[in-house]
Design a protein around this motif. Sequence first.
Motif, PDB file in Angstrom:
ATOM      1  N   GLY A 252      -6.021   6.704  -9.250  1.00 37.62           N
ATOM      2  CA  GLY A 252      -6.752   5.233  -8.852  1.00 37.62           C
ATOM      3  C   GLY A 252      -7.690   4.634  -9.123  1.00 37.62           C
ATOM      4  N   ARG A 253      -8.715   5.621  -9.133  1.00 36.73           N
ATOM      5  CA  ARG A 253     -10.197   5.592  -9.547  1.00 36.73           C
ATOM      6  C   ARG A 253      -9.687   4.203 -11.258  1.00 36.73           C
TER       7      ARG A 253
ATOM      8  N   LEU B  96      -3.055   6.029  -4.199  1.00 35.76           N
ATOM      9  CA  LEU B  96      -4.286   5.968  -2.959  1.00 35.76           C
ATOM     10  C   LEU B  96      -3.532   6.751  -2.319  1.00 35.76           C
ATOM     11  N   ILE B  97      -4.147   7.366  -1.329  1.00 32.33           N
ATOM     12  CA  ILE B  97      -4.017   8.843  -0.392  1.00 32.33           C
ATOM     13  C   ILE B  97      -4.523   8.239   0.609  1.00 32.33           C
ATOM     14  N   PRO B  98      -3.675   8.136   2.353  1.00 34.96           N
ATOM     15  CA  PRO B  98      -3.954   8.174   3.545  1.00 34.96           C
ATOM     16  C   PRO B  98      -5.091   8.857   3.590  1.00 34.96           C
TER      17      PRO B  98
ATOM     18  N   ALA C 136       0.704  -0.914  -0.330  1.00 37.86           N
ATOM     19  CA  ALA C 136      -0.011  -0.197  -0.395  1.00 37.86           C
ATOM     20  C   ALA C 136       0.806   1.152  -0.122  1.00 37.86           C
ATOM     21  N   ASP C 137       2.089   0.913   0.542  1.00 36.25           N
ATOM     22  CA  ASP C 137       3.165   2.324   0.482  1.00 36.25           C
ATOM     23  C   ASP C 137       3.710   2.960  -0.557  1.00 36.25           C
ATOM     24  N   THR C 138       3.693   1.463  -1.990  1.00 31.81           N
ATOM     25  CA  THR C 138       4.220   2.066  -2.834  1.00 31.81           C
ATOM     26  C   THR C 138       2.862   2.442  -3.615  1.00 31.81           C
TER      27      THR C 138
ATOM     28  N   GLY D 218      -6.326   9.784   7.743  1.00 30.89           N
ATOM     29  CA  GLY D 218      -7.174   8.932   8.682  1.00 30.89           C
ATOM     30  C   GLY D 218      -6.102   7.595   9.123  1.00 30.89           C
ATOM     31  N   GLU D 219      -6.657   6.654   9.062  1.00 30.28           N
ATOM     32  CA  GLU D 219      -6.165   5.138   9.026  1.00 30.28           C
ATOM     33  C   GLU D 219      -7.064   4.166   8.190  1.00 30.28           C
ATOM     34  N   ARG D 220      -7.487   5.176   6.981  1.00 26.57           N
ATOM     35  CA  ARG D 220      -7.980   4.677   5.365  1.00 26.57           C
ATOM     36  C   ARG D 220      -7.542   4.767   4.359  1.00 26.57           C
ATOM     37  N   LEU D 221      -7.401   4.155   3.437  1.00 25.37           N
ATOM     38  CA  LEU D 221      -6.693   4.675   2.166  1.00 25.37           C
ATOM     39  C   LEU D 221      -8.228   4.301   1.329  1.00 25.37           C
ATOM     40  N   VAL D 222      -7.423   5.979   0.554  1.00 20.66           N
ATOM     41  CA  VAL D 222      -8.957   6.114  -0.171  1.00 20.66           C
ATOM     42  C   VAL D 222      -8.033   6.273  -2.283  1.00 20.66           C
TER      43      VAL D 222
END
Length: 390
Positions: A377-378, A364-366, A355-357, A368-372
């Motif tokens: 990305g869409r 993806l963009i963090p 996910a960091d990659t 809070g505690e979620r990845l969007v």
Amino acid sequence: MTASPVAVELPELRLSPGGPFGIYIHVPFCFTRCGYCDFNTYTPAELGGVNPDAWLEVLRSELELAAARLGAPTVQTVFVGGGTPSLLGGARIASVMDAVRDNFELAPDAEVTTEANPESAWPDFFAAARAAGFTRVSLGMQSVSPRVLGVLDRIHTPNRSAAAAREALAEGFEHVSLDLIYGTPGESDDDLLRSVDTAIETGVDHVSAYALVVENGTALARRVRSGELAAPDDDVLAHRYELADERLSAAGFEWYEVSNWSRPGGQCRHNLGYWDGGQWWGAGPGAHSFVGATRWWNVKHPNAYAQLLAGATLPVAGFEQLDVDSRHTEEVLLRIRLRQGLAVELLDEAERQRADTAIEDGLLIPEGERLVLTDRGRLLADGVVRMLLD
């Protein structure tokens, strides 16, 4: 002589605690078959003894068996899809809800949706559906371009979808959705934008936009294979998605799932249940269900469906039990598509590193505690899933 259908016996079903429970009802009837469609639908010429009234009777039987099997849980959402539910007419669509209420308790704020096609949905249908307790209508618009509708074999006129949406709103529906398809061979950017603008101008609070998929076995697939029509181009599809997203966003719609936009409060709660870990019973020929860790699907043909239910037998064609790994894969696959994103806690250490990659790659963009998913990305959502799970 045709052999009688044989049903598969389901294992014991246990609803998982918490989360929404919905009912999906599949109406298998269509007046004509659209060239791109591979849904489990049948025209009058393709059916023998099963007509809408006979289907309604056996549907009641399945709902009775479902309630007995599950202990009649409270239902948060109902979705009547197809096929063409509006072909049932107002009286029968009301009877569908009678059958649900006779066997299940509906939550006080239950969302109750019916799909409808513009050529078979008129003010009297909307009035009857509203009186029967339906709260939401989803209309198949696809496009306002005559040439696009022609390629898709849609039989409604270009202006009928917008008129039907306004009629539904006038009959008291607060929630009305229009479905669009983009990327049809011969479609231009202007064709898509005129369709999106028309949908916005009707005053609906929900728009779905789906890239055209050429499904094997359809008339459209045969035309593409023969060279009569060009296959949809991935770059064009991505560009059209961006056009639709930009226009909808400017009009006050927000994406809440990769292919779905709504005004505030207009999200489809039933479909959110599919994407966000809900459970549901699917009634009707070919309908799929998911309860606990069990997924199953009904026999497809309406005649076989009716024969099994005549013997008080659930019309199950097959089932699968999802193990922990399968459930995890589905959680990532479905929840990453949502604007609310995927909870980081659902990922293991290796997946968090991947996910960091994806974050570094701008997919993806963090939050809070979620990845969007990002806008880019869409466009590559399936690839993001593969990256996370690889």
